[in-house]
Scaffold this active site. Structure first.
Site, PDB file in Angstrom:
ATOM      1  N   ASP A  69     -11.482  16.668 -14.002  1.00  0.00           N
ATOM      2  CA  ASP A  69     -11.872  17.024 -12.640  1.00  0.00           C
ATOM      3  C   ASP A  69     -13.690  17.181 -13.107  1.00  0.00           C
ATOM      4  O   ASP A  69     -13.904  16.983 -11.303  1.00  0.00           O
ATOM      5  CB  ASP A  69     -11.313  17.979 -11.886  1.00  0.00           C
ATOM      6  CG  ASP A  69     -11.514  19.510 -12.269  1.00  0.00           C
ATOM      7  OD1 ASP A  69     -11.972  19.094 -13.057  1.00  0.00           O
ATOM      8  OD2 ASP A  69     -11.097  20.415 -11.340  1.00  0.00           O
ATOM      9  N   ASN A  79       0.264 -26.304  -1.123  1.00  0.00           N
ATOM     10  CA  ASN A  79       0.163 -26.907  -2.922  1.00  0.00           C
ATOM     11  C   ASN A  79       1.171 -26.312  -2.901  1.00  0.00           C
ATOM     12  O   ASN A  79       1.756 -25.933  -4.378  1.00  0.00           O
ATOM     13  CB  ASN A  79      -0.810 -25.754  -3.068  1.00  0.00           C
ATOM     14  CG  ASN A  79      -0.578 -24.113  -2.584  1.00  0.00           C
ATOM     15  OD1 ASN A  79      -0.391 -24.134  -1.695  1.00  0.00           O
ATOM     16  ND2 ASN A  79      -0.966 -23.351  -2.890  1.00  0.00           N
ATOM     17  N   TYR A  80       2.649 -25.491  -2.241  1.00  0.00           N
ATOM     18  CA  TYR A  80       3.794 -24.718  -2.538  1.00  0.00           C
ATOM     19  C   TYR A  80       4.716 -24.994  -2.111  1.00  0.00           C
ATOM     20  O   TYR A  80       4.594 -25.453  -0.877  1.00  0.00           O
ATOM     21  CB  TYR A  80       3.102 -23.559  -2.586  1.00  0.00           C
ATOM     22  CG  TYR A  80       4.799 -22.186  -2.579  1.00  0.00           C
ATOM     23  CD1 TYR A  80       4.950 -22.555  -3.892  1.00  0.00           C
ATOM     24  CD2 TYR A  80       4.878 -21.653  -2.009  1.00  0.00           C
ATOM     25  CE1 TYR A  80       5.736 -21.607  -3.992  1.00  0.00           C
ATOM     26  CE2 TYR A  80       6.293 -20.409  -2.230  1.00  0.00           C
ATOM     27  CZ  TYR A  80       6.726 -20.499  -3.117  1.00  0.00           C
ATOM     28  OH  TYR A  80       7.009 -19.949  -3.850  1.00  0.00           O
ATOM     29  N   ARG A  85      -5.858  22.204  -3.117  1.00  0.00           N
ATOM     30  CA  ARG A  85      -6.521  21.643  -2.077  1.00  0.00           C
ATOM     31  C   ARG A  85      -7.154  20.599  -1.949  1.00  0.00           C
ATOM     32  O   ARG A  85      -7.659  20.611  -0.556  1.00  0.00           O
ATOM     33  CB  ARG A  85      -8.257  22.218  -2.456  1.00  0.00           C
ATOM     34  CG  ARG A  85      -8.094  24.377  -2.342  1.00  0.00           C
ATOM     35  CD  ARG A  85      -9.046  24.829  -2.536  1.00  0.00           C
ATOM     36  NE  ARG A  85      -9.287  24.413  -3.776  1.00  0.00           N
ATOM     37  CZ  ARG A  85     -10.142  25.397  -4.089  1.00  0.00           C
ATOM     38  NH1 ARG A  85     -11.309  25.841  -3.985  1.00  0.00           N
ATOM     39  NH2 ARG A  85     -10.578  25.665  -5.605  1.00  0.00           N
TER      40      ARG A  85
END
Ligand code: UD1
Ligand code: CA
Length: 462
Positions: free
Chosen positions: A102, A384-385, A14
């Site tokens: 559950d 920064n990259y 379900r």
């Protein structure tokens, strides 16, 4: 030795999902995790988790934390426990707790109290039960003068049995040896054609063993999710329970709409939480803060007097009296020091921002160490990259970063450094200097008149 067996193999038809039901979350934590933690708190630490439907997801989640056993076909709760036979055979003289994966609100106290009664009464099986107003869907507890006589499932129950309000929580303590014997005797002649674990009660009584019921007053512990609607109900209940706890501690809520606070969050008295705010596990918030509207905070340490408005913040520290927002992203490993102000459309990542610094708008500060009382102009970017490696920027105290400055890392600005608007800084700048990187400006008069002469209306021409 005490064993715990947690049933997490069922298909959960379900739920209509390709995910094992126990991995659906209540307050951001899989139901299975709630059940595991209840066991751990009750000192039941030798756990075996029965997986079945999409079992590889259970393994991926547990990542080796506990033993799992595969139930290849889902033939019922009794069949599920049968799969743990080898695990349980390691010590047949102890006791085994069986829980449903559950039913997330089963708690350590109920587990402990049920065990005490189980031992005191010398039972082969003790079923944890509860009396509830609407027993529909649950197994019903059958009783005679002599005590519990068995469990009948909804599907197999007569109208008279369906009227019984004492129900099976799906949690049990067994003598391990007795459980193993009873499992051998299970059949599947019932409405579902399944091997029901519930039949072990009548089987053990038939063998002359003792069975009992521990009827809990805390009826939340029986609640389980069989559908998405149930899951929403469990979340709603847990959410309000959590908010209630914080109300007791003096946290202010004037409206709880959209507020979700996960279980492991601390909030100081006098702090107000505004609608749309999600506080994830591991967040600590001080006193007198205002958090929200619409904040998402995960594993952050937030000190007193902080104001966050439309902020997402992850794994960072925000010191006293900081004001952030709206529309700000604080990414992991950032440290925002006292009195900092961060305004709209700013992203901070893996950086330290010194005391009293202002980052008012439209700025990215990544992999940087920023000093005190720095002012960032609008549109500053730490570059920064370079496509391969990330490098750091260091910005000294009292710098004034002009609008639209690019700081190409690695680069270091001393103290009291100014950068002119639009400057791209590619080398270190010493203390008290101005960095300016611009071509001389030229003005070409009449340019547009010549270029667009046909498009400029007559009246606009001289
Ligand atoms: C079960 C009990 C019922 C009780 C209710 C409490 C039985 C026969 N019935 O019913 O008396 O009132 O729990 O919530 O035990 N599972 C497996 N393998 C399977 C089937 C189920 O591992 O083949 C697991 C499920 O994943 C779930 C748990 O067992 O975690 C319970 O299964 P579920 O189908 O939800 O049982 P209920 O019908 O709710
Ligand atoms: Ca169930």
């Amino acid at each position: 030795m005490d064993f715990g067996v947690i049933l997490a193999g069922g298909k959960g038809k379900r739920m209509k999902a390709n995910r094992p039901k126990p991995l659906f979350e209540v307050l951001g934590r899989p139901m299975l995790e709630w059940v595991i933690r209840a066991c751990e708190q009750a000192e039941v630490k030798d756990l075996c988790i029965i997986k079945g439907f999409c079992g590889e997801q259970i393994d991926a989640y547990l990542n080796g934390r506990y033993t799992t056993v595969l139930q290849a076909e889902q033939k019922g709760t009794g069949h599920a426990v049968q799969q743990a036979e080898a695990f349980l055979s390691a010590d047949t003289n102890g006791h085994t707790l069986v829980l449903c994966g559950d039913a997330p609100f089963m708690d350590a106290e109920t587990i402990r109290l049920a065990r005490e009664q189980h031992i005191a009464d010398g039972n082969a099986v003790t079923v944890i039960t509860a009396s509830i107003a609407n027993p529909t869907g649950y197994g019903r507890i059958l009783r005679t003068e002599a005590g519990i006589a068995g469990i009948v499932e909804e599907k197999d129950a007569t109208a008279e049995q369906k009227a019984i309000c004492e129900i099976n929580s799906g949690a049990y303590w067994f003598k391990t040896g007795a459980l193993l014997e009873a499992l051998k005797a299970l059949g599947c002649e019932n409405a579902a054609g399944e091997y029901y674990l519930t039949d072990t009660v009548a089987i053990l009584l038939g063998k002359g063993e003792k069975a009992g019921a521990y009827c809990t007053e805390n009826t939340d512990v029986i609640l389980g999710a069989n559908s998405q609607r149930d899951l929403l109900e469990l979340n709603t209940l847990a959410r309000m329970r959590e908010i209630d706890k914080h109300l007791d501690n003096g946290v202010v809520f004037t409206c709880t709409d959209g507020i979700t606070i996960e279980p492991d969050v601390q909030i100081g008295a006098g702090t107000e939480i505004l609608p749309g705010t999600i506080l994830r596990d591991g967040t600590v918030i001080g006193e007198g803060c205002t958090i929200g509207p619409n904040c998402l905070i995960e594993k952050c340490n937030i000190e007193d007097g902080v104001r966050l408005n439309y902020v997402q913040a992850y794994q960072s520290t925000i010191e006293k009296n900081v004001k952030i927002g709206p529309f700000v992203h604080i990414r992991p490993n950032s440290h925002i020091k006292q009195g900092v102000k961060i305004g709209d459309f700013v992203e901070i990542k893996n950086s330290t921002i010194g005391e009293g610094t202002a980052v008012a708008h439209l700025t990215y500060v990544g992999d940087s160490d920023v000093g005190k009382k720095v002012n960032f102009g609008c549109g500053t970017v730490t570059v920064n990259y370079d496509g391969i490696i990330k490098s750091r920027c260091v910005i000294g105290d009292n710098c004034f970063i002009g609008c639209n400055t690019n700081l190409v890392a690695p680069v270091k600005l001393g103290k009291y450094v100014y950068t002119a608007a639009g400057t791209t800084v590619t080398k270190d700048v010493p203390d008290y200097s101005l960095a300016i990187d611009r071509g001389a400006m030229t003005v070409k008069e009449g340019y547009s008149l010549r270029k667009f002469s046909s498009k400029i209306e007559y009246k606009d021409k001289k």
